[in-house]
Design a protein around this motif. Sequence first.
Motif, PDB file in Angstrom:
ATOM      1  N   LEU A  27      10.589  25.584 -52.702  1.00  0.00           N
ATOM      2  CA  LEU A  27      10.356  24.521 -53.674  1.00  0.00           C
ATOM      3  C   LEU A  27      10.377  23.139 -53.031  1.00  0.00           C
ATOM      4  N   ARG A  28       9.555  22.234 -53.552  1.00  0.00           N
ATOM      5  CA  ARG A  28       9.836  20.826 -53.338  1.00  0.00           C
ATOM      6  C   ARG A  28      11.206  20.553 -53.971  1.00  0.00           C
ATOM      7  N   THR A  29      11.989  19.678 -53.367  1.00  0.00           N
ATOM      8  CA  THR A  29      13.319  19.396 -53.906  1.00  0.00           C
ATOM      9  C   THR A  29      13.506  17.890 -54.044  1.00  0.00           C
ATOM     10  N   ILE A  30      13.784  17.461 -55.270  1.00  0.00           N
ATOM     11  CA  ILE A  30      14.016  16.049 -55.570  1.00  0.00           C
ATOM     12  C   ILE A  30      15.327  15.940 -56.343  1.00  0.00           C
ATOM     13  N   TRP A  31      16.233  15.105 -55.831  1.00  0.00           N
ATOM     14  CA  TRP A  31      17.541  14.920 -56.442  1.00  0.00           C
ATOM     15  C   TRP A  31      17.676  13.480 -56.929  1.00  0.00           C
ATOM     16  N   VAL A  32      18.187  13.328 -58.150  1.00  0.00           N
ATOM     17  CA  VAL A  32      18.400  12.008 -58.743  1.00  0.00           C
ATOM     18  C   VAL A  32      19.898  11.910 -59.068  1.00  0.00           C
TER      19      VAL A  32
ATOM     20  N   LEU B 114      16.175   8.081 -50.171  1.00  0.00           N
ATOM     21  CA  LEU B 114      16.880   8.647 -49.026  1.00  0.00           C
ATOM     22  C   LEU B 114      16.208   9.959 -48.638  1.00  0.00           C
ATOM     23  N   PRO B 115      15.766  10.092 -47.396  1.00  0.00           N
ATOM     24  CA  PRO B 115      15.135  11.353 -46.983  1.00  0.00           C
ATOM     25  C   PRO B 115      16.042  12.560 -47.200  1.00  0.00           C
ATOM     26  N   ASN B 116      17.335  12.347 -47.074  1.00  0.00           N
ATOM     27  CA  ASN B 116      18.302  13.408 -47.369  1.00  0.00           C
ATOM     28  C   ASN B 116      19.655  12.784 -47.677  1.00  0.00           C
TER      29      ASN B 116
ATOM     30  N   PRO C 119      19.501   2.765 -58.614  1.00  0.00           N
ATOM     31  CA  PRO C 119      19.087   4.162 -58.775  1.00  0.00           C
ATOM     32  C   PRO C 119      18.574   4.707 -57.435  1.00  0.00           C
ATOM     33  N   THR C 120      18.761   6.002 -57.245  1.00  0.00           N
ATOM     34  CA  THR C 120      18.476   6.596 -55.938  1.00  0.00           C
ATOM     35  C   THR C 120      17.803   7.943 -56.111  1.00  0.00           C
ATOM     36  N   VAL C 121      16.930   8.256 -55.186  1.00  0.00           N
ATOM     37  CA  VAL C 121      16.325   9.585 -55.088  1.00  0.00           C
ATOM     38  C   VAL C 121      16.558  10.072 -53.665  1.00  0.00           C
ATOM     39  N   PHE C 122      17.051  11.308 -53.521  1.00  0.00           N
ATOM     40  CA  PHE C 122      17.109  11.890 -52.183  1.00  0.00           C
ATOM     41  C   PHE C 122      16.411  13.244 -52.188  1.00  0.00           C
ATOM     42  N   LEU C 123      15.944  13.645 -51.019  1.00  0.00           N
ATOM     43  CA  LEU C 123      14.966  14.727 -50.914  1.00  0.00           C
ATOM     44  C   LEU C 123      15.482  15.955 -50.179  1.00  0.00           C
TER      45      LEU C 123
END
Length: 462
Positions: free
Chosen positions: A414-419, A396-398, A196-200
């Motif tokens: 906005l804060r931006t968080i992508w899953v 991932l920072p981006n 699983p990954t999160v990028f910002l």
Amino acid sequence: MTRAQAIATAQAYFDSGRMKNDLARLVAMPTESQNPDRAPILPDYLEREMRPLFESLGFSCRILTHPKAKGPFLYAERIEDPAWPTILGYGHGDVIRGLDAQWSEGLSPWTLVERDGRWYGRGTVDNKGQHLINLSGLKAVLETRGRLGFNAKYLIEMGEESGSPGLRELCEEEAGLLEADILIASDGPRLNAQRPTVFLGARGVITFDLTITAREGGHHSGNWGGLLCDPAIQLAHAIASITSPTGRIRIHEWVPKALPDAVRRALADCEVDGGPDGPTIDPGWGEPGLSPAEQVFGWCSFDVLAMKAGVPETPVNAVPPSAWARCGLRFVVGIDAHDVIPALRRHLDRHGFPMVEIATPGTERFGATRLDPDDAWVRFTIGSIARSTGKKPALLPNLGGSLPNDIFAEILKLRTIWVPHSYPGCQQHAPDEHLPTAIAREGLTAMAGLYWDIGAGDAPPV
């Protein structure tokens, strides 16, 4: 009424085959925003599929339009208590061209086919499957708790694959309507299929054309070769001056001064892996001293996307009159996007290529964005997903690619968080696009848990 029950509800939606059936209906709609013949289908996707789904979840819906847009937008909101946090979601229902004739035998872009643990079809990952997963996560929380515990707004656009025309202007005009505390959305790939990954945020991108036009018409190379300048040779040398032979960018305005420590820390345990279907990384390509993850998520890259001189299909013995190339720069936070083309002009002039003309076709232009990896909401999201999946997510920072995150980060503040619910080998934008079923189920698990945790009051203050 527990977190585990909400996750079980989301998993049951997958295990029963209902998600497969719902996604099959979405895939069957050929919502190609790059194909003018498909224009009537774009609003149909919103009215026939998205609006009924949102309204079944207690959202109020309205269609938004903008003169610059390829198609309409669907805005949906569910306000439970103005004092609670408001989460903005985003997705796009349009897809890249189907490329029908190029799919493998037995597969079609407009028919969902399950094969070897994968769902094949155009939009399974980009982006119909991804926003279906998120909406189904919301539904699982509602069915379990009877409320979200936060306010939710959602925007579905129908032109992302054409560069999101009109989205920026719409968000500027409707900033009050879209006001929220944080964006939580899904697009793009995970770091790899298993993690699983999160990028910002996302790298920015600017595409541009380089052209040399020396004269009208070609001239016989036996009579004029050696006397007339060859635009193809000139353009090849001009492009070669932009990078080293190993792809290291030589225009200093196009690269950051250094890799930020927070970015380096976030990427320390990230390994780029496209899986068995992905390409092999070429060692020594790009900026020296960077790991593959730092290269693609923390640095800038320049690519020649297409080149042409003469008539490649039927070459003749003639000095070509002109040469053309389309190029692209993907860049990270810290690069002045407004100076990318002027810096290129200065570079080419310094190196003796004033004859090269630069044009920006406007096909792709997104800014670079990156939420602070140490933000409290980032830590909260990572912790929630780890708790739900039993895996440590990659941070991932981006994203290495580009998407319209700068609109949400800079215009809506906005804060931006992508899953993401995809992986690098999904063949997005190519024939045989597919979503691994394991990722779909794990994505439902992660999003149900994340939405539950936000509504439980465990999220940081906004």
